[in-house]
Scaffold this motif. Structure first.
Motif, short mmCIF file in Angstrom:
data_model
loop_
_atom_site.label_atom_id
_atom_site.label_comp_id
_atom_site.label_asym_id
_atom_site.label_seq_id
_atom_site.Cartn_x
_atom_site.Cartn_y
_atom_site.Cartn_z
N LEU A 106 -4.63 -9.07 -1.06
CA LEU A 106 -3.31 -9.70 -1.01
C LEU A 106 -2.67 -9.36 0.32
O LEU A 106 -2.90 -8.30 0.88
CB LEU A 106 -2.39 -9.20 -2.12
N SER A 107 -1.83 -10.24 0.81
CA SER A 107 -1.03 -9.99 2.00
C SER A 107 0.42 -10.22 1.62
O SER A 107 0.74 -11.21 0.96
CB SER A 107 -1.46 -10.93 3.12
N ASP A 108 1.30 -9.30 2.01
CA ASP A 108 2.72 -9.49 1.70
C ASP A 108 3.46 -9.99 2.94
O ASP A 108 2.91 -10.05 4.04
CB ASP A 108 3.36 -8.22 1.14
N ASN A 109 4.71 -10.37 2.75
CA ASN A 109 5.47 -10.93 3.86
C ASN A 109 5.93 -9.87 4.86
O ASN A 109 6.56 -10.21 5.86
CB ASN A 109 6.66 -11.75 3.36
N ASN A 110 5.61 -8.60 4.64
CA ASN A 110 5.88 -7.55 5.62
C ASN A 110 4.72 -7.38 6.60
O ASN A 110 4.83 -6.61 7.54
CB ASN A 110 6.16 -6.22 4.93
N GLY A 111 3.60 -8.06 6.33
CA GLY A 111 2.46 -7.98 7.24
C GLY A 111 1.40 -6.99 6.83
O GLY A 111 0.52 -6.68 7.62
N TYR A 112 1.45 -6.47 5.61
CA TYR A 112 0.46 -5.50 5.14
C TYR A 112 -0.56 -6.21 4.25
O TYR A 112 -0.22 -7.14 3.52
CB TYR A 112 1.12 -4.37 4.36
N VAL A 113 -1.80 -5.74 4.31
CA VAL A 113 -2.87 -6.25 3.46
C VAL A 113 -3.33 -5.12 2.55
O VAL A 113 -3.48 -3.98 3.00
CB VAL A 113 -4.07 -6.76 4.32
N CYS A 114 -3.52 -5.44 1.28
CA CYS A 114 -3.98 -4.42 0.33
C CYS A 114 -4.85 -5.09 -0.73
O CYS A 114 -4.87 -6.33 -0.84
CB CYS A 114 -2.80 -3.71 -0.32
N ASN A 115 -5.54 -4.26 -1.52
CA ASN A 115 -6.29 -4.85 -2.61
C ASN A 115 -5.35 -5.12 -3.78
O ASN A 115 -4.25 -4.56 -3.86
CB ASN A 115 -7.50 -3.99 -3.01
N ALA A 116 -5.77 -5.96 -4.67
CA ALA A 116 -4.89 -6.42 -5.75
C ALA A 116 -4.47 -5.30 -6.69
O ALA A 116 -3.42 -5.39 -7.33
CB ALA A 116 -5.58 -7.54 -6.53
N LEU A 117 -5.26 -4.25 -6.79
CA LEU A 117 -4.94 -3.15 -7.70
C LEU A 117 -3.92 -2.16 -7.12
O LEU A 117 -3.32 -1.40 -7.86
CB LEU A 117 -6.22 -2.41 -8.09
#
Length: 119
Positions: free
Chosen positions: A57-68
């Motif tokens: 997932l990518s959020d609108n702050n510019g960070y990418v993380c896994n869904a968990l």
């Protein structure tokens, strides 16, 4: 001149002195010592996230993380990785291996002008 209220009689000068004394007391001896601005509710930011990928997932702050690892209350990625990551992206061809990293890379304000120049 005399003022009467509920059976009490007071002269005009005594009435004025009472009003002045009351005004002085209220203006100089306030019972409110401070105004509390926060009432105890913590503001939780709410992020918009991509829904394209299955694992990332990518959020609108510019960070990418896994869904968990996404925060269930704010829907934001933890701010542990690199912000505006362009991992797997070719900046010249403007292609990325992953949609989430493409979103994160394109959110970088420093690269907006770069993309406009090469387009």
């Amino acid at each position: 001149m005399e003022l009467t209220a509920h059976g009490c009689t007071m002269g005009l000068s005594a009435y004025r002195a009472t009003v002045i004394l009351l005004f002085f007391f209220l203006s100089h001896f306030s019972f409110t010592t401070a105004i509390r601005k926060d009432i105890g509710f913590k503001f939780t930011p709410f992020c918009k996230t991509t829904v394209q990928g299955r694992y990332l997932l990518s959020d609108n702050n510019g960070y990418v993380c896994n869904a968990l690892s996404i925060d269930s209350k704010s829907r934001c990625c933890p701010q542990t990785g690199k912000k505006f990551s362009c991992h797997g992206c070719n900046l010249l061809s403007q292609c990325c291996n992953s949609y989430e990293y493409c979103v994160s890379c394109c959110l970088n304000p420093a690269l907006v002008n770069f993309f406009l120049l090469i387009s």
